[in-house]
Structure formats: C-alpha cells, structure tokens
Design an enzyme around this catalytic site. Structure first.
Site, PDB file in Angstrom:
ATOM      1  CB  SER A  24      -0.904   0.009   1.232  1.00 36.90           C
ATOM      2  OG  SER A  24      -1.520   1.273   1.417  1.00 36.90           O
ATOM      3  CE1 TYR A  44      -5.826  -2.663   4.187  1.00 43.32           C
ATOM      4  CE2 TYR A  44      -5.283  -0.400   3.598  1.00 43.32           C
ATOM      5  CZ  TYR A  44      -5.422  -1.727   3.249  1.00 43.32           C
ATOM      6  OH  TYR A  44      -5.143  -2.128   1.960  1.00 43.32           O
TER       7      TYR A  44
END
Length: 320
Positions: free
Chosen positions: A165, A179
C-alpha cells in the site's frame, strides 16, 4: 474446494491432470474474489498463466465471483481455477495448496493480495479488532508462506508478489490507522523474506498501489469500530472530515486512472525473467510521495547489505 478447470479446449479423452505449458506459470492468488485480486487473476490468465484464484466461501458468499472468473476464462480460452482459501484458516490453505500441487506438480508464483480495510478513530477499535487486522493482512501471508515455501525452496525457484500500500511510505490521512499499521507490517515482512529467500532462488516483488476509490471494494466493504460510543466522541471535531475523506482522496486521482494498472504491474513482474524481476513497483495515481520515500529506504537497505558483505542477498532490481 476446487471448481472445474475452465479449459474449453480439453476433450473427453484428455488426461485429467491439467499440467500447464512450460511457457506459462502456475500462480496462486489470495483474496481473488473482487478488487485487485480478481483483476490480477484475469490479467495473469490472459497472459497465458495457470491461475488459482483463492477466495473464501467459494460455495457461499463468493459463489457468484467464482462463476464470473470461470465464465471469463471459458469465454476467452484462459485457465482459472477458483479455489476455496481463507488466509485466516490454515485448513483451507492446506487443502487448496495440496490440491494445486497434486494437479499441476508445481507452483511458480504466489500473489499475497488478501486484505481488509477498516475506517474510524483508532481509539475506537478494540485490541481484538486491531489483532484482526493483523490476522488478515499479515498473519495470512505467514500462513500461506509456511505452507508453500518448503515446496519452493525444494524446487530452487519461485516468486512472491506482495500487494502492499502507498500508506507504508507516503502521505496518509487519519482514521485508517489499523489498516495502515497492518499493511506496513506486511511490507516489512516482505522485505525480510526477500533477503532470506533469494539464496533459494525465490525472488520478491512488492507492488504498491495507491488508494483507488473505484474498481475495488476496499472502501465499500471496509469495517467500522465496534466501540461506536467511543467513535461518536470524535464526531463534533472530525465527523465532517470523515464523511468527506473519500471525496478528498478521490480528487487526487485522475479520472482516467483505473485499478487495472495494478494488475498490469503484477503481469509485468511475473513475466520478467529470473534475476530481472522488479523488486518494488509503485502504481499510485494520487502521487502521495510513497515512491520517493520507499526508493530511499530500499537504497539505504541495499547499501547496508553491501557494506556488511551481503550483496548476494540483493537482485539487480533491489540494489538500484
């Protein structure tokens, strides 16, 4: 559970063991029911690879997703196997990989894609919910690795592709903390594995997507904190910001940008010859700066390993 192989060219008298062509690779993808995973499955199959698309509840909530993948493969003459695999359930992992190896006799690529996002004030998530984020996004990769790596090490080859990410190194908004923390842990685990596996002939690629708000289900299916009363205490000062966050992030992404670019990046990595597979690929239309920071971090790591006399732990693409 393994669904029938989508291979319309096979005849009734053909060997039921579907051994892939030497030109194509056998690829296992986790979290392939939707989003990046489903796009990656389609793109790799279109590139001539034999794809095992892992997803939870193959005969339940994801039955339609499995059918969509097999229909896509059948109509195009590709090969995709939807397979029941939940990265939080070791038994499903063991069964899926045992079936794969029994069928193909080999495994070339593992794409660690399974993940789950949550949104809300970090304080409002219970410790158990935080642990759940690590269970899916980090421990899931470890369960799969411990199952497949003995085989890959034994055959002296393999390729791990990790879907990371841009939050790991780039600019990030608040209220996605659990997250982001889990994805950072996964990225660091990928970096560690890269050095520990290269002497076995197993290479690593870390693909770093941006925050695509369309074409994936990350935001639509994101979880919320169980402690709703605690979360509500943030509403006066941050409520409007939380409601506008998707819109603010979306404004950073060009209209023409689609998550298919992430799948294309995976195909590029998988198709590259051994020794020339990219170590890290950024696919971030929002340009949050993660690529700049990651390049510095990767360069520092490479220089440290050189100084320590461990340059053989680096491939050409991880030492730039």
């Amino acid at each position: 559970m393994l669904h029938p192989i989508a291979n319309p060219g096979a005849g009734a008298d053909d060997d039921p063991r579907q051994v892939p062509s030497p030109d194509g690779k056998v690829v296992l993808i986790t979290g392939a029911s939707s989003g990046f995973g489903a796009l990656i499955a389609r793109a790799l199959a279109a590139a001539g690879h034999t794809v095992y698309a892992g997803m939870r509840q193959l005969d339940g909530r994801n039955a339609a997703a499995a059918t969509a993948l097999t229909d896509y493969a059948t109509s195009n003459g590709f090969t995709i196997h939807p397979v029941d695999l939940d990265v939080t359930d070791q038994q499903t992992i063991d069964r899926a990989i045992a079936t794969l190896l029994e069928t193909t006799q080999r495994l070339d690529v593992v794409v660690h894609n399974a993940g789950h996002m949550v949104l809300g004030p970090a304080e409002a998530f219970t410790p158990e919910e935080l642990a759940g984020q690590y269970d899916v996004n980090v421990l899931g990769t470890q369960r799969v690795n411990r199952t497949v790596l003995p085989r890959l090490r034994g055959q002296g080859s393999g390729h791990l592709v990790w879907i990371s990410s841009n939050s790991v190194h780039g600019g990030t908004p608040p209220f996605v903390g659990p997250y982001f923390a889990a994805k950072s842990a996964m990225d660091n685990l990928a970096v560690t594995y890269a050095g520990e596996l290269i002497r076995f002939g197993i290479e690593t690629t870390i693909v770093v997507p941006g925050a695509y708000l369309s074409g994936t289900n990350h935001f639509a299916h994101s979880g919320r904190p169980a402690d709703t009363a605690r979360a509500a205490e943030y509403d006066d000062l941050y409520g409007e910001f939380q409601r506008q966050m998707s819109e603010r992030l979306g404004a950073l992404i060009p209209d023409e940008a689609t998550p298919d670019a992430v799948a294309d990046a995976v195909v590029t990595a998988v198709n590259a010859p051994p020794g020339h597979r990219p170590y890290r690929l950024h696919v971030d239309p929002s340009r949050n700066g993660g690529e700049v920071v990651a390049n510095v971090a990767d360069r520092v790591r490479a220089e440290f390993l050189y100084r320590a006399g461990l340059a053989d732990l680096l491939t050409p693409t991880s030492s730039l």
